[in-house]
Design a protein around this motif. Structure first.
Motif, PDB file in Angstrom:
ATOM      1  N   ASP A  96       0.830  -1.203   0.000  1.00  0.00           N
ATOM      2  CA  ASP A  96       0.000   0.000   0.000  1.00  0.00           C
ATOM      3  C   ASP A  96       0.868   1.258   0.000  1.00  0.00           C
ATOM      4  OD1 ASP A  96      -2.105  -1.751   0.140  1.00  0.00           O
ATOM      5  OD2 ASP A  96      -2.638  -1.292   2.218  1.00  0.00           O
ATOM      6  N   GLU A  97       1.861   1.265   0.847  1.00  0.00           N
ATOM      7  CA  GLU A  97       2.748   2.423   0.961  1.00  0.00           C
ATOM      8  C   GLU A  97       3.515   2.665  -0.336  1.00  0.00           C
ATOM      9  OE1 GLU A  97       6.832   3.496   3.469  1.00  0.00           O
ATOM     10  OE2 GLU A  97       5.506   1.890   4.163  1.00  0.00           O
ATOM     11  N   LEU A  98       3.985   1.600  -0.956  1.00  0.00           N
ATOM     12  CA  LEU A  98       4.760   1.731  -2.189  1.00  0.00           C
ATOM     13  C   LEU A  98       3.902   2.211  -3.351  1.00  0.00           C
ATOM     14  CD1 LEU A  98       6.953  -1.480  -1.844  1.00  0.00           C
ATOM     15  CD2 LEU A  98       7.755   0.900  -1.668  1.00  0.00           C
ATOM     16  N   ILE A  99       2.672   1.707  -3.435  1.00  0.00           N
ATOM     17  CA  ILE A  99       1.777   2.158  -4.502  1.00  0.00           C
ATOM     18  C   ILE A  99       1.426   3.632  -4.306  1.00  0.00           C
ATOM     19  CG2 ILE A  99      -0.513   1.894  -5.535  1.00  0.00           C
ATOM     20  CD1 ILE A  99       1.430  -0.290  -6.373  1.00  0.00           C
ATOM     21  N   HIS A 100       1.167   4.019  -3.078  1.00  0.00           N
ATOM     22  CA  HIS A 100       0.880   5.432  -2.808  1.00  0.00           C
ATOM     23  C   HIS A 100       2.060   6.305  -3.239  1.00  0.00           C
ATOM     24  CE1 HIS A 100      -0.725   9.000  -0.850  1.00  0.00           C
ATOM     25  NE2 HIS A 100       0.477   9.182  -0.336  1.00  0.00           N
ATOM     26  N   TRP A 101       3.271   5.889  -2.902  1.00  0.00           N
ATOM     27  CA  TRP A 101       4.461   6.634  -3.303  1.00  0.00           C
ATOM     28  C   TRP A 101       4.581   6.692  -4.824  1.00  0.00           C
ATOM     29  CZ3 TRP A 101       8.711   4.627  -5.986  1.00  0.00           C
ATOM     30  CH2 TRP A 101       9.776   5.524  -6.154  1.00  0.00           C
ATOM     31  N   LEU A 102       4.353   5.572  -5.488  1.00  0.00           N
ATOM     32  CA  LEU A 102       4.485   5.517  -6.947  1.00  0.00           C
ATOM     33  C   LEU A 102       3.493   6.458  -7.617  1.00  0.00           C
ATOM     34  CD1 LEU A 102       6.315   3.930  -8.897  1.00  0.00           C
ATOM     35  CD2 LEU A 102       4.486   2.231  -9.100  1.00  0.00           C
ATOM     36  N   ARG A 103       2.288   6.544  -7.060  1.00  0.00           N
ATOM     37  CA  ARG A 103       1.267   7.439  -7.625  1.00  0.00           C
ATOM     38  C   ARG A 103       1.666   8.902  -7.570  1.00  0.00           C
ATOM     39  NH1 ARG A 103      -3.510   6.700  -4.090  1.00  0.00           N
ATOM     40  NH2 ARG A 103      -4.052   8.683  -5.070  1.00  0.00           N
ATOM     41  N   GLN A 104       2.587   9.258  -6.697  1.00  0.00           N
ATOM     42  CA  GLN A 104       3.006  10.656  -6.565  1.00  0.00           C
ATOM     43  C   GLN A 104       4.074  11.048  -7.594  1.00  0.00           C
ATOM     44  OE1 GLN A 104       0.904  11.958  -4.299  1.00  0.00           O
ATOM     45  NE2 GLN A 104       0.376   9.780  -4.048  1.00  0.00           N
ATOM     46  N   GLN A 105       4.605  10.073  -8.310  1.00  0.00           N
ATOM     47  CA  GLN A 105       5.708  10.366  -9.228  1.00  0.00           C
ATOM     48  C   GLN A 105       5.192  10.948 -10.544  1.00  0.00           C
ATOM     49  OE1 GLN A 105       8.468  10.162  -7.499  1.00  0.00           O
ATOM     50  NE2 GLN A 105       7.082   9.291  -5.949  1.00  0.00           N
ATOM     51  N   PRO A 106       5.991  11.785 -11.205  1.00  0.00           N
ATOM     52  CA  PRO A 106       5.541  12.459 -12.425  1.00  0.00           C
ATOM     53  C   PRO A 106       5.684  11.601 -13.677  1.00  0.00           C
ATOM     54  CG  PRO A 106       7.755  13.164 -11.887  1.00  0.00           C
ATOM     55  CD  PRO A 106       7.331  12.237 -10.765  1.00  0.00           C
ATOM     56  N   LEU A 107       5.039  12.037 -14.740  1.00  0.00           N
ATOM     57  CA  LEU A 107       5.265  11.468 -16.067  1.00  0.00           C
ATOM     58  C   LEU A 107       6.434  12.156 -16.770  1.00  0.00           C
ATOM     59  CD1 LEU A 107       1.672  11.122 -17.576  1.00  0.00           C
ATOM     60  CD2 LEU A 107       3.184   9.267 -16.871  1.00  0.00           C
ATOM     61  N   LEU A 108       6.666  13.394 -16.409  1.00  0.00           N
ATOM     62  CA  LEU A 108       7.680  14.213 -17.069  1.00  0.00           C
ATOM     63  C   LEU A 108       8.419  15.005 -16.000  1.00  0.00           C
ATOM     64  CD1 LEU A 108       8.660  15.360 -19.922  1.00  0.00           C
ATOM     65  CD2 LEU A 108       7.059  17.231 -19.490  1.00  0.00           C
ATOM     66  N   HIS A 109       9.738  15.024 -16.105  1.00  0.00           N
ATOM     67  CA  HIS A 109      10.534  15.837 -15.189  1.00  0.00           C
ATOM     68  C   HIS A 109      11.353  16.833 -15.993  1.00  0.00           C
ATOM     69  CE1 HIS A 109      13.060  17.186 -11.950  1.00  0.00           C
ATOM     70  NE2 HIS A 109      14.132  16.863 -12.644  1.00  0.00           N
ATOM     71  N   THR A 110      11.349  18.094 -15.570  1.00  0.00           N
ATOM     72  CA  THR A 110      12.201  19.115 -16.161  1.00  0.00           C
ATOM     73  C   THR A 110      13.024  19.763 -15.053  1.00  0.00           C
ATOM     74  OG1 THR A 110      10.491  20.809 -15.950  1.00  0.00           O
ATOM     75  CG2 THR A 110      10.587  19.596 -18.031  1.00  0.00           C
ATOM     76  N   SER A 111      14.279  20.029 -15.341  1.00  0.00           N
ATOM     77  CA  SER A 111      15.111  20.734 -14.371  1.00  0.00           C
ATOM     78  C   SER A 111      14.607  22.169 -14.229  1.00  0.00           C
ATOM     79  CB  SER A 111      16.574  20.716 -14.813  1.00  0.00           C
ATOM     80  OG  SER A 111      16.737  21.379 -16.057  1.00  0.00           O
ATOM     81  N   GLU A 112      14.966  22.805 -13.129  1.00  0.00           N
ATOM     82  CA  GLU A 112      14.476  24.155 -12.862  1.00  0.00           C
ATOM     83  C   GLU A 112      14.876  25.136 -13.948  1.00  0.00           C
ATOM     84  OE1 GLU A 112      15.465  25.555  -9.000  1.00  0.00           O
ATOM     85  OE2 GLU A 112      14.405  23.933  -7.948  1.00  0.00           O
ATOM     86  N   ASP A 113      16.050  24.954 -14.533  1.00  0.00           N
ATOM     87  CA  ASP A 113      16.510  25.862 -15.582  1.00  0.00           C
ATOM     88  C   ASP A 113      16.049  25.437 -16.971  1.00  0.00           C
ATOM     89  OD1 ASP A 113      18.076  23.633 -16.043  1.00  0.00           O
ATOM     90  OD2 ASP A 113      19.978  24.603 -15.549  1.00  0.00           O
ATOM     91  N   MET A 114      15.244  24.364 -17.050  1.00  0.00           N
ATOM     92  CA  MET A 114      14.678  23.859 -18.311  1.00  0.00           C
ATOM     93  C   MET A 114      15.750  23.347 -19.275  1.00  0.00           C
ATOM     94  SD  MET A 114      11.441  23.961 -17.997  1.00  0.00           S
ATOM     95  CE  MET A 114      10.944  23.649 -19.689  1.00  0.00           C
ATOM     96  N   ARG A 115      16.932  23.071 -18.778  1.00  0.00           N
ATOM     97  CA  ARG A 115      17.993  22.553 -19.650  1.00  0.00           C
ATOM     98  C   ARG A 115      17.896  21.053 -19.843  1.00  0.00           C
ATOM     99  NH1 ARG A 115      23.629  24.210 -17.401  1.00  0.00           N
ATOM    100  NH2 ARG A 115      24.277  23.057 -19.282  1.00  0.00           N
ATOM    101  N   TYR A 116      17.218  20.356 -18.917  1.00  0.00           N
ATOM    102  CA  TYR A 116      17.170  18.898 -18.966  1.00  0.00           C
ATOM    103  C   TYR A 116      15.739  18.416 -18.760  1.00  0.00           C
ATOM    104  CZ  TYR A 116      22.129  19.720 -18.225  1.00  0.00           C
ATOM    105  OH  TYR A 116      23.414  20.183 -18.336  1.00  0.00           O
ATOM    106  N   ILE A 117      15.365  17.431 -19.562  1.00  0.00           N
ATOM    107  CA  ILE A 117      14.029  16.838 -19.510  1.00  0.00           C
ATOM    108  C   ILE A 117      14.197  15.332 -19.424  1.00  0.00           C
ATOM    109  CG2 ILE A 117      11.857  16.483 -20.776  1.00  0.00           C
ATOM    110  CD1 ILE A 117      12.407  19.145 -22.203  1.00  0.00           C
ATOM    111  N   MET A 118      13.362  14.694 -18.619  1.00  0.00           N
ATOM    112  CA  MET A 118      13.358  13.235 -18.547  1.00  0.00           C
ATOM    113  C   MET A 118      11.930  12.727 -18.692  1.00  0.00           C
ATOM    114  SD  MET A 118      14.875  10.641 -15.597  1.00  0.00           S
ATOM    115  CE  MET A 118      13.907  11.370 -14.266  1.00  0.00           C
ATOM    116  N   VAL A 119      11.769  11.694 -19.514  1.00  0.00           N
ATOM    117  CA  VAL A 119      10.477  11.058 -19.737  1.00  0.00           C
ATOM    118  C   VAL A 119      10.751   9.594 -20.037  1.00  0.00           C
ATOM    119  CG1 VAL A 119      10.431  11.551 -22.229  1.00  0.00           C
ATOM    120  CG2 VAL A 119       8.265  11.338 -20.971  1.00  0.00           C
TER     121      VAL A 119
END
Length: 268
Positions: A96-119
């Motif tokens: 239960d705890e792991l699924i709850h944690w997984l649900r909080q993760q994004p589909l797309l991550h961008t660095s604060e300066d927008m120089r790096y994107i991960m998908v």
């Protein structure tokens, strides 16, 4: 401090630990980015989730198709197959705890300066980066607050174009398909979600990243496509799935030094 972007784990915790030794990982100083698909097929999905979760804000992961499928199975919307190798995870008292944690993760991550994107898989040709950020934020919010409506409509190959996504539910599915399933598109940019092979075997379909050549101002990291074996011909788009679960390798890319590191994958 170094930032390492790591390809698909797919339940391969032991190769991950070898890779962290290879890069001389310092958990007090270094950041780990994971390209999604932490689980499924390999024998140690539970250990992979436990470890990445334990890193707290020293790690970032995006969701892959196997991660979303796990969540759907947890809620009874789909069923895990024997080859998914998730029995130990489903038997864990931490599920239960792991699924709850997984649900909080994004589909797309961008660095604060927008120089790096991960998908996990890619970005649809129909989008701009701001559109991708807007649509993934919508899906992420739904998954975090009320996942069932999203999970019920998640499976399916349509719509193929963003302009054909006329309802909220169609936008959700298009976004999930782009970010977690896509490899090829048709020449007009429509998603083609069935073909999994290498681009050299194609005469009609176009790898999604070719549509972003000379369009993308950032560096983008993705996994999902093991057939590429870590190769992308577009200079600022980095493929990191090197087929660990299939016995090939697990790969990390250091953003600061632009160096790749690999260790042997799962012994099958």
């Amino acid at each position: 401090m170094a930032t390492y972007v790591i390809g698909d784990l797919q339940g391969c915790y032991t190769p991950l630990q070898r890779l962290l030794q290879r890069i001389d990982y310092n958990p007090q100083q270094d950041m780990l980015w994971f390209c999604g698909d932490l689980v499924a097929r390999g024998p140690e999905s539970l250990a992979c989730l436990q470890f990445v979760k334990s890193l707290g804000d020293r790690a970032i992961t995006v969701l892959g198709n196997h991660d979303l499928h796990l969540i759907a199975c947890y809620y009874g919307i789909s069923s895990a197959k024997p080859q998914d190798n998730l029995q130990t995870l489903f038997a864990s008292p931490q599920l239960d705890e792991l699924i709850h944690w997984l649900r909080q993760q994004p589909l797309l991550h961008t660095s604060e300066d927008m120089r790096y994107i991960m998908v996990h898989a890619g970005l649809a040709p129909d989008w701009s980066v701001p559109q991708a950020m807007q649509m993934t934020a919508e899906v992420q919010q739904q998954l975090r607050t009320d996942p069932l409506p999203l999970l019920h409509i998640m499976y399916g190959n349509t719509p193929e174009r963003f302009t054909d996504a006329l309802s909220v539910q169609q936008r959700w599915r298009y976004t999930i398909n782009s970010c977690t399933r896509m490899r090829f598109c048709r020449p007009d940019g429509a998603l083609e979600l069935k073909e999994k092979g290498h681009p050299r075997n194609q005469t009609v379909l176009v790898p999604w990243f070719e549509f972003w050549r000379n369009r993308l101002q950032a560096e983008l990291f993705f996994g999902h496509w093991a057939a590429l074996n870590g190769y992308s011909p577009v200079a600022n788009i980095h493929a990191l799935d090197t087929g660990c679960v299939w016995g090939n390798a697990l790969t990390a890319y250091c953003i600061e030094t632009q160096q790749r590191y690999s260790v042997a994958g799962l012994t099958r």
